[in-house]
Design a protein around this motif. Sequence first.
Motif, PDB file in Angstrom:
ATOM      1  N   ASP A  41       0.850  -1.083   0.008  1.00  0.00           N
ATOM      2  CA  ASP A  41      -0.022   0.104   0.087  1.00  0.00           C
ATOM      3  C   ASP A  41       0.768   1.348  -0.016  1.00  0.00           C
ATOM      4  OD1 ASP A  41      -2.528  -1.445  -0.033  1.00  0.00           O
ATOM      5  OD2 ASP A  41      -2.519  -1.626   2.014  1.00  0.00           O
ATOM      6  N   CYS A  42       1.857   1.196   0.779  1.00  0.00           N
ATOM      7  CA  CYS A  42       2.757   2.409   0.809  1.00  0.00           C
ATOM      8  C   CYS A  42       3.638   2.291  -0.347  1.00  0.00           C
ATOM      9  CB  CYS A  42       3.720   2.562   2.021  1.00  0.00           C
ATOM     10  SG  CYS A  42       2.903   2.560   3.863  1.00  0.00           S
ATOM     11  N   LEU A  43       3.899   1.485  -1.296  1.00  0.00           N
ATOM     12  CA  LEU A  43       4.815   1.468  -2.383  1.00  0.00           C
ATOM     13  C   LEU A  43       3.646   2.034  -3.450  1.00  0.00           C
ATOM     14  CD1 LEU A  43       6.984   0.517  -3.951  1.00  0.00           C
ATOM     15  CD2 LEU A  43       5.951  -1.730  -4.577  1.00  0.00           C
ATOM     16  N   GLY A  44       2.651   1.896  -3.446  1.00  0.00           N
ATOM     17  CA  GLY A  44       1.630   2.213  -4.213  1.00  0.00           C
ATOM     18  C   GLY A  44       1.223   3.733  -4.213  1.00  0.00           C
ATOM     19  N   LEU A  45       1.475   4.209  -2.821  1.00  0.00           N
ATOM     20  CA  LEU A  45       1.186   5.674  -2.425  1.00  0.00           C
ATOM     21  C   LEU A  45       2.405   6.409  -3.011  1.00  0.00           C
ATOM     22  CD1 LEU A  45      -0.384   5.886   0.884  1.00  0.00           C
ATOM     23  CD2 LEU A  45      -1.542   6.359  -1.176  1.00  0.00           C
ATOM     24  N   ASN A  46       3.582   5.910  -2.735  1.00  0.00           N
ATOM     25  CA  ASN A  46       4.859   6.308  -3.172  1.00  0.00           C
ATOM     26  C   ASN A  46       4.923   6.513  -4.821  1.00  0.00           C
ATOM     27  OD1 ASN A  46       7.862   7.014  -2.760  1.00  0.00           O
ATOM     28  ND2 ASN A  46       7.836   5.214  -4.171  1.00  0.00           N
ATOM     29  N   GLY A  47       4.493   5.555  -5.353  1.00  0.00           N
ATOM     30  CA  GLY A  47       4.388   5.636  -6.936  1.00  0.00           C
ATOM     31  C   GLY A  47       3.382   6.656  -7.423  1.00  0.00           C
ATOM     32  N   LEU A  48       2.376   6.849  -6.903  1.00  0.00           N
ATOM     33  CA  LEU A  48       1.424   7.665  -7.036  1.00  0.00           C
ATOM     34  C   LEU A  48       1.833   9.310  -6.801  1.00  0.00           C
ATOM     35  CD1 LEU A  48      -1.640   8.474  -8.238  1.00  0.00           C
ATOM     36  CD2 LEU A  48      -2.338   7.998  -5.943  1.00  0.00           C
ATOM     37  N   PHE A  49       2.158   9.573  -5.772  1.00  0.00           N
ATOM     38  CA  PHE A  49       2.742  10.811  -5.270  1.00  0.00           C
ATOM     39  C   PHE A  49       3.921  11.167  -6.230  1.00  0.00           C
ATOM     40  CE2 PHE A  49       0.747  10.198  -0.661  1.00  0.00           C
ATOM     41  CZ  PHE A  49      -0.549  10.413  -1.109  1.00  0.00           C
ATOM     42  N   THR A  50       4.654  10.300  -6.411  1.00  0.00           N
ATOM     43  CA  THR A  50       5.902  10.618  -7.197  1.00  0.00           C
ATOM     44  C   THR A  50       5.501  10.919  -8.420  1.00  0.00           C
ATOM     45  OG1 THR A  50       7.348   9.036  -6.202  1.00  0.00           O
ATOM     46  CG2 THR A  50       8.200   9.842  -8.139  1.00  0.00           C
ATOM     47  N   THR A  51       4.457  10.326  -9.189  1.00  0.00           N
ATOM     48  CA  THR A  51       3.985  10.883 -10.322  1.00  0.00           C
ATOM     49  C   THR A  51       3.078  12.265 -10.301  1.00  0.00           C
ATOM     50  OG1 THR A  51       3.571   8.450 -11.300  1.00  0.00           O
ATOM     51  CG2 THR A  51       2.170  10.309 -12.157  1.00  0.00           C
ATOM     52  N   ILE A  52       2.318  12.584  -9.500  1.00  0.00           N
ATOM     53  CA  ILE A  52       1.921  14.019  -9.202  1.00  0.00           C
ATOM     54  C   ILE A  52       2.771  15.031  -9.101  1.00  0.00           C
ATOM     55  CG2 ILE A  52       0.354  15.023  -7.907  1.00  0.00           C
ATOM     56  CD1 ILE A  52      -1.066  12.533  -6.990  1.00  0.00           C
ATOM     57  N   LEU A  53       3.937  14.842  -8.257  1.00  0.00           N
ATOM     58  CA  LEU A  53       4.821  15.836  -8.316  1.00  0.00           C
ATOM     59  C   LEU A  53       5.885  16.085  -9.401  1.00  0.00           C
ATOM     60  CD1 LEU A  53       5.206  17.568  -5.792  1.00  0.00           C
ATOM     61  CD2 LEU A  53       3.768  15.588  -5.325  1.00  0.00           C
ATOM     62  N   THR A  54       5.900  14.920  -9.891  1.00  0.00           N
ATOM     63  CA  THR A  54       6.743  14.955 -11.359  1.00  0.00           C
ATOM     64  C   THR A  54       6.007  15.972 -12.262  1.00  0.00           C
ATOM     65  OG1 THR A  54       7.633  12.764 -11.106  1.00  0.00           O
ATOM     66  CG2 THR A  54       7.576  13.705 -13.150  1.00  0.00           C
ATOM     67  N   MET A  55       4.604  15.766 -12.335  1.00  0.00           N
ATOM     68  CA  MET A  55       3.773  16.616 -13.161  1.00  0.00           C
ATOM     69  C   MET A  55       3.973  18.061 -12.533  1.00  0.00           C
ATOM     70  SD  MET A  55       0.525  14.042 -13.979  1.00  0.00           S
ATOM     71  CE  MET A  55      -0.138  15.147 -15.093  1.00  0.00           C
ATOM     72  N   PHE A  56       3.914  18.127 -11.197  1.00  0.00           N
ATOM     73  CA  PHE A  56       3.859  19.818 -10.942  1.00  0.00           C
ATOM     74  C   PHE A  56       5.292  20.254 -11.088  1.00  0.00           C
ATOM     75  CE2 PHE A  56       0.330  18.909  -7.377  1.00  0.00           C
ATOM     76  CZ  PHE A  56      -0.466  19.765  -8.133  1.00  0.00           C
ATOM     77  N   SER A  57       6.079  19.460 -11.477  1.00  0.00           N
ATOM     78  CA  SER A  57       7.485  20.233 -11.719  1.00  0.00           C
ATOM     79  C   SER A  57       7.338  20.717 -13.107  1.00  0.00           C
ATOM     80  CB  SER A  57       8.428  19.202 -11.756  1.00  0.00           C
ATOM     81  OG  SER A  57       8.536  18.122 -13.069  1.00  0.00           O
ATOM     82  N   LEU A  58       6.220  20.747 -13.960  1.00  0.00           N
ATOM     83  CA  LEU A  58       6.001  21.365 -15.101  1.00  0.00           C
ATOM     84  C   LEU A  58       6.110  22.976 -14.655  1.00  0.00           C
ATOM     85  CD1 LEU A  58       3.132  19.581 -16.473  1.00  0.00           C
ATOM     86  CD2 LEU A  58       5.326  19.690 -17.591  1.00  0.00           C
ATOM     87  N   VAL A  59       5.702  23.304 -13.526  1.00  0.00           N
ATOM     88  CA  VAL A  59       5.780  24.722 -13.089  1.00  0.00           C
ATOM     89  C   VAL A  59       6.882  25.355 -13.437  1.00  0.00           C
ATOM     90  CG1 VAL A  59       5.364  26.545 -11.271  1.00  0.00           C
ATOM     91  CG2 VAL A  59       3.848  24.604 -11.468  1.00  0.00           C
ATOM     92  N   GLU A  60       8.155  24.672 -13.522  1.00  0.00           N
ATOM     93  CA  GLU A  60       9.267  25.263 -13.774  1.00  0.00           C
ATOM     94  C   GLU A  60       9.487  25.823 -15.324  1.00  0.00           C
ATOM     95  OE1 GLU A  60      13.688  24.931 -15.206  1.00  0.00           O
ATOM     96  OE2 GLU A  60      11.912  23.635 -15.936  1.00  0.00           O
ATOM     97  N   LEU A  61       8.579  25.231 -15.933  1.00  0.00           N
ATOM     98  CA  LEU A  61       8.402  25.772 -17.397  1.00  0.00           C
ATOM     99  C   LEU A  61       9.543  25.626 -18.238  1.00  0.00           C
ATOM    100  CD1 LEU A  61       6.940  29.418 -16.528  1.00  0.00           C
ATOM    101  CD2 LEU A  61       5.632  27.192 -17.076  1.00  0.00           C
ATOM    102  N   GLY A  62      10.405  24.986 -17.892  1.00  0.00           N
ATOM    103  CA  GLY A  62      11.912  24.999 -19.107  1.00  0.00           C
ATOM    104  C   GLY A  62      12.800  26.039 -18.767  1.00  0.00           C
ATOM    105  N   ILE A  63      12.496  26.843 -17.663  1.00  0.00           N
ATOM    106  CA  ILE A  63      13.315  28.189 -17.314  1.00  0.00           C
ATOM    107  C   ILE A  63      14.609  27.650 -17.269  1.00  0.00           C
ATOM    108  CG2 ILE A  63      14.123  29.950 -15.825  1.00  0.00           C
ATOM    109  CD1 ILE A  63      11.056  30.093 -15.326  1.00  0.00           C
ATOM    110  N   GLY A  64      15.133  26.722 -16.554  1.00  0.00           N
ATOM    111  CA  GLY A  64      16.438  25.978 -16.113  1.00  0.00           C
ATOM    112  C   GLY A  64      17.161  25.929 -17.688  1.00  0.00           C
ATOM    113  N   GLN A  65      16.437  25.136 -18.371  1.00  0.00           N
ATOM    114  CA  GLN A  65      17.154  24.773 -19.765  1.00  0.00           C
ATOM    115  C   GLN A  65      17.270  25.961 -20.680  1.00  0.00           C
ATOM    116  OE1 GLN A  65      13.962  21.755 -20.800  1.00  0.00           O
ATOM    117  NE2 GLN A  65      15.663  21.005 -22.067  1.00  0.00           N
ATOM    118  N   ALA A  66      16.607  26.984 -20.578  1.00  0.00           N
ATOM    119  CA  ALA A  66      16.413  28.342 -21.484  1.00  0.00           C
ATOM    120  C   ALA A  66      17.640  29.141 -21.072  1.00  0.00           C
ATOM    121  CB  ALA A  66      15.281  29.046 -21.517  1.00  0.00           C
TER     122      ALA A  66
END
Length: 511
Positions: A41-66
């Motif tokens: 169960d904790c493994l499942g939560l870890n996988g789910l929350f990691t996915t959600i936060l990976t998507m929130f990293s979109l807020v970075e917009l690509g500024i670092g690369q630019a």
Amino acid sequence: MAKSRLENSAGIIASGLFLRFLTLGLSFLSRTFFIRCLGDDCLGLNGLFTTILTMFSLVELGIGQAITFYMYKPIAEEDTRRLAVLVKFYRLCYRIIGFAIAGLGCALIPLLPKIINLEGEVPYSIPLLYVLYVANTAVTYLFFSYPRTVLTAYQEGALVNKVDSVFALLSVTLEILLLVLTKNFIAFLLIRLAVTVAKNLVLGLIALKKYPYIRQKTEEKISKAEIKEMFKDIYGLFVVRLSAQMIDSTDNLFISAMIGTVLAGYNSNYMMIINAIYGIVSTIIYSCGASLGNLCATESKERAENVFSTLNFINFWISCFCTVCLFQLMNPFITLVWGAHYTFDLFTVALICGNFYIVSSMYTIFSFRQSLGLFRECIYYQFAGAVVNVILDFILIRFMGIAGLFAATVFVNVFIVCFPYSNNLYKVGFKMNSRPLLLKMVGGYVVCAGICGVNSLICSLIPVTIPGFIAQCALSVLIPNGLILLLFHRTPAFRATLGYGKILANKILHR
């Protein structure tokens, strides 16, 4: 200059590979203790929350690369005044991003019951666990995140990798100790948070010591015209990142909501292995990024295309070899380490590995596009692919189960993303005909699939035991590399690869 670029890249690759292999071993060790101490169960939560936060990293917009791209020229010209202005702007942007991630992350808390689908209950507050995941992502941007980009732009990636290695070892050691002693998920996450903050602070202090100009106060600002132009590139990078996340990072959301959160945890086991190997391939290819930026800024398109051809062959070789190993060895490895009930069927594994090859074999193309500043090209192809992927995910998961998600990703990556990007690099970046590259890509798919089939057929004769697994590992090293040598040993790209390989080997042995 060419020798200096090659030596810089070799040093970064050597340290990066050490870091990736260290991280890979530590990740397996940490995941094993995690599963044993905290459960599915904790493994499942870890996988789910990691996915959600990976998507929130979109807020970075690509500024670092630019910003990294815009730093190449002033670094080459030793224009510290311009660099100080860029770093000031970058620092402000990342602080805003950190607070935005924290705010968006917390705003999602009321929706968690809609996407979490557990058969049992966990003895923790799920919102609290989720907030700790959000905090770990947000502090990455709030505390000394910009010095990493400064060091990378200066081709100091080897130094960054050394710091990452030390903190990876420290983090996993503390995580395992806490898991064994407390079996507490919250303590596990707090340690991760503390190590993230400490690592960023150390990198910040190193960057400030080596390049003190980044701390100098300046009243000069980037002009509105420059910001407008920069944000056109950032917008292009953001669309690419958003599309990539919609293609690659929505699977666990669909699995959790439509099949079960525990199965999302099983998928995260595969993704941990896949992402670790992605990391190894990207270390070899992207470690050349700063050198390629210098190459593209100072030399002709013909010279850049010649270097691209060699690196693209190296990329194919590495991606094909890794794909063969993944296809043959993932299920036996998971069976021996965590148990057979954590494995997927062979068809699903084939789709996962097929997508791995398709994406990883594009790394040279992605790297050159960034080095040439092609941030705005083809972005709507990728966005269209992301939309199609989500639609196909929703449809195919109902008919094919989890395999449908990976089938959708393979289709989209080949026909809507990879071919248009490759075509654009040659036509816009190199001003050349793209047909030879596209034919090589198709040939690469065929060769990789054929080698996977030959290797799997031979390895299927060996039982899944520890000695048998070792034998399969040996065959999975010898067969693909032997066949690639047989097929390509007379090509110019192969001969150039041998030259690069000697320099890299000498650098690794020296280290």
